[in-house]
Structure formats: structure tokens, C-alpha cells
Scaffold this motif. Structure first.
Motif, mmCIF file in Angstrom:
data_model
loop_
_atom_site.group_PDB
_atom_site.id
_atom_site.type_symbol
_atom_site.label_atom_id
_atom_site.label_comp_id
_atom_site.label_asym_id
_atom_site.label_seq_id
_atom_site.Cartn_x
_atom_site.Cartn_y
_atom_site.Cartn_z
ATOM 1 N N ALA A 189 -6.848 -8.368 -2.111
ATOM 2 C CA ALA A 189 -7.286 -7.084 -2.666
ATOM 3 C C ALA A 189 -8.803 -7.035 -2.838
ATOM 4 N N GLY B 132 -1.033 -6.602 3.333
ATOM 5 C CA GLY B 132 0.380 -6.762 2.970
ATOM 6 C C GLY B 132 0.975 -7.925 3.738
ATOM 7 N N GLY C 86 0.486 -4.825 -4.305
ATOM 8 C CA GLY C 86 -0.797 -5.200 -3.694
ATOM 9 C C GLY C 86 -1.700 -3.987 -3.532
ATOM 10 N N HIS D 141 7.050 -1.642 -1.443
ATOM 11 C CA HIS D 141 6.221 -2.686 -2.065
ATOM 12 C C HIS D 141 4.792 -2.191 -2.302
ATOM 13 N N ASP D 142 4.517 -1.810 -3.566
ATOM 14 C CA ASP D 142 3.200 -1.213 -3.804
ATOM 15 C C ASP D 142 2.302 -2.014 -4.742
ATOM 16 N N VAL E 23 12.966 -9.973 -9.805
ATOM 17 C CA VAL E 23 11.712 -9.576 -9.150
ATOM 18 C C VAL E 23 11.270 -8.197 -9.651
ATOM 19 N N MET E 24 12.245 -7.302 -9.846
ATOM 20 C CA MET E 24 11.894 -5.938 -10.283
ATOM 21 C C MET E 24 11.314 -5.952 -11.698
ATOM 22 N N MET F 267 7.018 -5.309 4.922
ATOM 23 C CA MET F 267 8.262 -5.514 5.666
ATOM 24 C C MET F 267 8.007 -5.383 7.168
ATOM 25 N N THR F 268 8.619 -6.276 7.927
ATOM 26 C CA THR F 268 8.428 -6.243 9.382
ATOM 27 C C THR F 268 8.958 -4.933 9.968
ATOM 28 N N THR G 86 -0.645 -0.542 3.552
ATOM 29 C CA THR G 86 -0.021 -1.796 3.103
ATOM 30 C C THR G 86 1.405 -1.841 3.633
HETATM 31 C C1 B12 Z 1 8.098 -7.733 -5.586
HETATM 32 C C2 B12 Z 1 9.023 -7.631 -4.390
HETATM 33 C C3 B12 Z 1 9.912 -6.562 -4.358
HETATM 34 C C4 B12 Z 1 9.969 -5.471 -5.426
HETATM 35 C C5 B12 Z 1 8.821 -4.476 -5.145
HETATM 36 C C6 B12 Z 1 8.258 -3.852 -6.412
HETATM 37 C C7 B12 Z 1 7.004 -3.072 -6.126
HETATM 38 N N1 B12 Z 1 6.806 -2.042 -6.886
HETATM 39 O O1 B12 Z 1 6.214 -3.398 -5.236
HETATM 40 C C8 B12 Z 1 11.392 -4.866 -5.180
HETATM 41 C C9 B12 Z 1 12.376 -5.588 -6.074
HETATM 42 C C10 B12 Z 1 11.541 -3.353 -5.400
HETATM 43 C C11 B12 Z 1 11.650 -5.289 -3.744
HETATM 44 C C12 B12 Z 1 12.620 -4.690 -2.965
HETATM 45 C C13 B12 Z 1 12.926 -5.114 -1.678
HETATM 46 N N2 B12 Z 1 12.414 -6.132 -0.998
HETATM 47 CO CO1 B12 Z 1 10.953 -7.164 -1.670
HETATM 48 N N3 B12 Z 1 9.712 -8.532 -2.286
HETATM 49 C C14 B12 Z 1 8.983 -8.613 -3.351
HETATM 50 C C15 B12 Z 1 8.214 -9.970 -3.330
HETATM 51 C C16 B12 Z 1 8.971 -10.986 -4.194
HETATM 52 C C17 B12 Z 1 6.776 -9.950 -3.790
HETATM 53 C C18 B12 Z 1 5.897 -8.907 -3.110
HETATM 54 C C19 B12 Z 1 4.615 -8.728 -3.902
HETATM 55 O O2 B12 Z 1 4.494 -7.784 -4.662
HETATM 56 N N4 B12 Z 1 3.679 -9.694 -3.795
HETATM 57 C C20 B12 Z 1 2.433 -9.699 -4.570
HETATM 58 C C21 B12 Z 1 1.421 -8.701 -3.981
HETATM 59 C C22 B12 Z 1 0.134 -8.780 -4.823
HETATM 60 O O3 B12 Z 1 1.153 -9.093 -2.635
HETATM 61 P P1 B12 Z 1 0.772 -8.063 -1.447
HETATM 62 O O4 B12 Z 1 1.395 -6.751 -1.625
HETATM 63 O O5 B12 Z 1 0.943 -8.753 -0.132
HETATM 64 O O6 B12 Z 1 -0.794 -7.790 -1.662
HETATM 65 C C23 B12 Z 1 -1.772 -8.787 -1.468
HETATM 66 C C24 B12 Z 1 -2.424 -8.737 -0.083
HETATM 67 O O7 B12 Z 1 -1.516 -8.498 0.963
HETATM 68 C C25 B12 Z 1 -3.502 -7.703 -0.226
HETATM 69 N N5 B12 Z 1 -3.233 -6.287 0.044
HETATM 70 C C26 B12 Z 1 -2.084 -5.596 0.176
HETATM 71 N N6 B12 Z 1 -2.339 -4.317 0.416
HETATM 72 C C27 B12 Z 1 -3.666 -4.150 0.445
HETATM 73 C C28 B12 Z 1 -4.462 -3.021 0.649
HETATM 74 C C29 B12 Z 1 -5.848 -3.164 0.625
HETATM 75 C C30 B12 Z 1 -6.715 -1.987 0.825
HETATM 76 C C31 B12 Z 1 -6.429 -4.434 0.395
HETATM 77 C C32 B12 Z 1 -7.891 -4.589 0.358
HETATM 78 C C33 B12 Z 1 -5.640 -5.561 0.199
HETATM 79 C C34 B12 Z 1 -4.263 -5.398 0.221
HETATM 80 O O8 B12 Z 1 -3.900 -7.829 -1.593
HETATM 81 C C35 B12 Z 1 -2.890 -8.439 -2.409
HETATM 82 C C36 B12 Z 1 -3.408 -9.734 -3.064
HETATM 83 O O9 B12 Z 1 -4.737 -9.773 -3.366
HETATM 84 C C37 B12 Z 1 8.292 -10.347 -1.806
HETATM 85 C C38 B12 Z 1 8.301 -11.850 -1.491
HETATM 86 C C39 B12 Z 1 6.934 -12.423 -1.294
HETATM 87 N N7 B12 Z 1 6.822 -13.686 -1.545
HETATM 88 O O10 B12 Z 1 6.011 -11.751 -0.874
HETATM 89 C C40 B12 Z 1 9.587 -9.652 -1.372
HETATM 90 C C41 B12 Z 1 9.710 -9.155 0.081
HETATM 91 C C42 B12 Z 1 8.427 -8.454 0.523
HETATM 92 N N8 B12 Z 1 10.848 -8.139 -0.011
HETATM 93 C C43 B12 Z 1 11.600 -8.187 0.972
HETATM 94 C C44 B12 Z 1 12.768 -7.371 1.113
HETATM 95 C C45 B12 Z 1 13.616 -7.625 2.348
HETATM 96 C C46 B12 Z 1 13.091 -6.388 0.158
HETATM 97 C C47 B12 Z 1 14.321 -5.465 0.194
HETATM 98 C C48 B12 Z 1 14.605 -4.814 1.559
HETATM 99 C C49 B12 Z 1 15.508 -6.299 -0.321
HETATM 100 C C50 B12 Z 1 16.878 -5.672 -0.264
HETATM 101 N N9 B12 Z 1 17.719 -6.310 0.500
HETATM 102 O O11 B12 Z 1 17.133 -4.649 -0.854
HETATM 103 C C51 B12 Z 1 13.994 -4.405 -0.893
HETATM 104 C C52 B12 Z 1 13.406 -3.079 -0.347
HETATM 105 C C53 B12 Z 1 14.429 -2.010 -0.244
HETATM 106 C C54 B12 Z 1 13.831 -0.684 0.142
HETATM 107 N N10 B12 Z 1 13.620 -0.450 1.397
HETATM 108 O O12 B12 Z 1 13.564 0.110 -0.696
HETATM 109 C C55 B12 Z 1 11.169 -9.196 2.029
HETATM 110 C C56 B12 Z 1 10.527 -8.559 3.284
HETATM 111 C C57 B12 Z 1 10.954 -9.303 4.542
HETATM 112 C C58 B12 Z 1 10.288 -8.776 5.755
HETATM 113 N N11 B12 Z 1 9.396 -9.567 6.292
HETATM 114 O O13 B12 Z 1 10.552 -7.706 6.215
HETATM 115 C C59 B12 Z 1 10.253 -10.153 1.182
HETATM 116 C C60 B12 Z 1 9.129 -10.844 2.000
HETATM 117 C C61 B12 Z 1 11.190 -11.205 0.527
HETATM 118 C C62 B12 Z 1 11.845 -12.159 1.526
HETATM 119 N N12 B12 Z 1 11.281 -13.337 1.700
HETATM 120 O O14 B12 Z 1 12.841 -11.855 2.105
HETATM 121 N N13 B12 Z 1 10.847 -6.329 -3.384
#
Ligand code: B12
Length: 265
Positions: free
Chosen positions: A234, A214, A142, A139-140, A101-102, A187-188, A184
Motif C-alpha cells: 500500500a 492485490g 488492501g 477483498h477490499d 477471517v470475516m 482472486m485469480t 485491486t
Molecule cells: C480476508 C479474506 C477474505 C474476507 C475479505 C474481507 C474484506 N473486506 O476484504 C472474506 C471472508 C469476505 C473473504 C471471502 C472470500 N475469499 Co478470501 N481471503 C481473505 C484473506 C485471508 C486475506 C486477504 C487480505 O485482506 N489480506 C491483507 C491485505 C492487506 O492484502 P492485499 O489486499 O493483498 O493488499 C496488500 C497489497 O496487495 C497491496 N495492495 C492491494 N491493493 C492495492 C491498491 C493500491 C493502489 C496499492 C498501492 C497497493 C495495493 O497493499 C496491501 C498491503 O500493503 C486471503 C488469504 C491471504 N493470505 O491473502 C483470502 C483469499 C484472498 N480468499 C480467497 C477466496 C477463495 C475467498 C472466497 C471465494 C471463499 C469462499 N469459498 O467463499 C470468498 C469470496 C466470495 C465472494 N466472491 O464474494 C482466496 C483467493 C484464491 C484465488 N487465488 O483466487 C484466498 C487467497 C484464500 C485462499 N488461499 O484460498 N476472504
């Protein structure tokens, strides 16, 4: 240490790398899943696959090639984000692990930066937006995409990054006087920062829209505290910011949410 102990050929990596927190749902491979979920268009398909298969080196060329047929915004939305969705699915099913994922996230980030260079922002700023990822949350992706789209629509973005302490957000909003603030949380455990920020801002008589997105949050949660307006994508960022500039307050954004977000993206 004996010679046998150093013999890595005898190590069964399948067992070392097994995740115990997830029950494998199927034997589907990343290739099978990607084949089902990637876009049909060959240009966007390559971009999505670069993220899924962590092809860090070919992202540059493939994103540039896709931008010959699509806008940078489309390449982000329909190529890069689609790829990350597949990665999320593979992670959720226990097929991919955190290191995958990273690296995939890095490939995606590289692609977004190339698109960003191509997106021409309007020179005159239309308004100011303060953006952040909740305290404790790394998670940055999005937020970064939303920042690119806001900038490309002419907004000045003050990007505070990820894992931002609640009081830093409040102080920055007080100092910068933006038209809108965003948060954004994926995480819960981190989303509870939002109502705290809203409460502190309200105490300082600040009443601007607080746009929250998020994977961890939904509309009901975000509307449970003052100022909160939910976003699912987004692309909805510029939509909300434009309305804020027209003088819509957070209550009006909430009241018209269905109509606003039904706009095709
Ligand atoms: C990539 C990812 C990571 C990467 C993050 C890299 C980075 N730079 O962001 C890394 C590997 C670092 C990571 C780490 C962790 N992760 Co993570 N990760 C993910 C993953 C696979 C994808 C998230 C993502 O980027 N999605 C894509 C983006 C585009 O989506 P998004 O942010 O939601 O944004 C969209 C919308 O929400 C919206 N949006 C978001 N923000 C904003 C703001 C504005 C203004 C607007 C308009 C729109 C908007 O727009 C975007 C799309 O158009 C998810 C699983 C999943 N399916 O989501 C797990 C997930 C989020 N991670 C999870 C976890 C648990 C972790 C860890 C704690 C794991 C661990 N045991 O170590 C660690 C964090 C440790 C810490 N505290 O530092 C869990 C969270 C569970 C929960 N509900 O709490 C998830 C859901 C996985 C799971 N199913 O268990 N992770």
C-alpha cells in the motif's frame, strides 16, 4: 422431533467445522503461530493480536495506545497488516475458517478507521486518484489501506468500493479525469478485469498509469497489458502518485520500478 435430536451436547463440533479442502499441515495453534509472527514491540504486538484473535472490543484502545509511540501509518503497516498476514496464514493452513477471517477483517477495518482519523491530510489536493476492487471480488482491505495512505499524502481519492463493474470504472475515469487509476484483485477469477479496463481506456485515448495490486497479481501479469504498473504494498501508492504528478507516464514508472520500490518502507 425427539428430545435426543435436540441434545446439542452430543454434537461433535470438531467434525462439523472441519474444512475438507485443506490438508492440515501442522498441529500448531493460532497462539503458537502468532507468538512466532507478531512484532516484538509490545504496543504493535497487542494491535496485531487484536486482529489475529478477533478482539474487536480492544482494537480501539490498543490502536490509540500504539499511536503514542508510532505514526498511524506504522500502526497500520507493522501492527494491523501483520495481524492480517497471520490470519491469512492460519486460513491457508486450515486452522481458521471464513467466519474467523470475516471477524478479523472487521477488527482490522475498525483499527484502520481509527488511524485514518489521526492522519492529517494536506489540505490542498495534490492530484486525483480513482480506486476500485475488481468486478466479482469482495477483498477490499488492501485497497482501503492504500486509500488511507493516498489521502494522508494529500491526494483526492474517488473510492468506487469493491466488486466494481468494468464499464463503471471506465466511465468514472472518463468523467473524473484522474491523474491515476488503481485496481485491486485477490482472486485469480477477477484479475482478468484489468486488461479489459486498460483496453477500453486506451480506445478512449486515456493513457494514465493504471496501478494494480492485490494477492492475485504479480509484476509480469500487470505489465502484460498497456498502462499497468504493479504495486506490492500500500505504501507504494503515494510513491507512484507523486511520480505521476511529476509527469511520469506508465512506461517510465515501469522502467524505474526496481529503483522506485527499493525505497525502504
Ligand atoms: C480476508 C479474506 C477474505 C474476507 C475479505 C474481507 C474484506 N473486506 O476484504 C472474506 C471472508 C469476505 C473473504 C471471502 C472470500 N475469499 Co478470501 N481471503 C481473505 C484473506 C485471508 C486475506 C486477504 C487480505 O485482506 N489480506 C491483507 C491485505 C492487506 O492484502 P492485499 O489486499 O493483498 O493488499 C496488500 C497489497 O496487495 C497491496 N495492495 C492491494 N491493493 C492495492 C491498491 C493500491 C493502489 C496499492 C498501492 C497497493 C495495493 O497493499 C496491501 C498491503 O500493503 C486471503 C488469504 C491471504 N493470505 O491473502 C483470502 C483469499 C484472498 N480468499 C480467497 C477466496 C477463495 C475467498 C472466497 C471465494 C471463499 C469462499 N469459498 O467463499 C470468498 C469470496 C466470495 C465472494 N466472491 O464474494 C482466496 C483467493 C484464491 C484465488 N487465488 O483466487 C484466498 C487467497 C484464500 C485462499 N488461499 O484460498 N476472504
Amino acid at each position: 422431533m425427539t428430545k435426543e435430536m435436540l441434545d446439542l451436547k452430543s454434537v461433535n463440533y470438531d467434525r462439523v467445522l472441519r474444512r475438507y479442502d485443506i490438508q492440515m499441515e501442522s498441529k500448531e495453534s493460532p497462539e503458537d503461530l502468532a507468538a512466532r509472527m507478531v512484532p516484538d514491540d509490545p504496543l504493535l504486538k497487542r494491535v496485531a493480536e487484536d486482529v489475529v484473535f478477533m478482539r474487536y472490543k480492544s482494537v480501539n484502545d490498543d490502536v490509540n495506545a500504539a499511536m503514542k509511540g508510532y505514526t498511524p501509518e506504522d500502526v497500520i503497516e507493522k501492527g494491523l497488516i501483520r495481524g492480517m498476514d497471520i490470519v491469512g496464514e492460519l486460513y491457508g493452513r486450515g486452522i481458521y475458517f471464513l467466519p474467523h477471517v470475516m471477524v478479523a477483517a472487521d477488527a482490522m477495518d475498525k483499527g484502520v478507521k481509527i488511524c485514518e482519523q489521526r492522519i492529517k491530510g494536506i489540505r490542498e489536493t495534490r492530484g486525483k486518484v480513482v480506486m476500485h476492487v475488481a468486478e466479482g471480488d469482495p477483498h477490499d482491505i488492501g485497497k482501503n489501506i492504500a486509500a488511507v495512505l493516498l489521502k494522508s499524502n494529500g491526494f483526492t481519492v474517488i473510492d468506487m468500493g469493491r466488486d466494481v463493474p468494468i464499464d463503471d470504472v471506465v466511465q468514472t475515469v472518463e468523467r473524473e479525469k484522474p491523474n491515476m487509476v488503481t485496481g485491486t484483485a485477490l482472486m485469480t477469477t477477477t484479475m482478468s478485469a484489468f486488461p479489459k479496463i486498460a483496453e477500453k481506456l486506451q480506445k478512449r485515448n486515456i493513457n494514465i498509469p493504471f496501478i494494480c495490486g492485490g494477492g492475485a497479481v504479480n509484476r509480469a501479469y500487470v505489465e502484460s497489458y498497456p498502462m499497468g504498473v504493479f504495486v506490492a504494498k500500500a505504501i507504494q501508492g503515494p510513491l507512484m502518485a507523486n511520480k505521476a504528478m511529476e509527469g511520469w507516464d506508465w512506461r517510465k514508472l515501469r522502467d524505474n520500478w526496481d529503483k522506485l520500490t527499493s525505497v525502504k518502507d
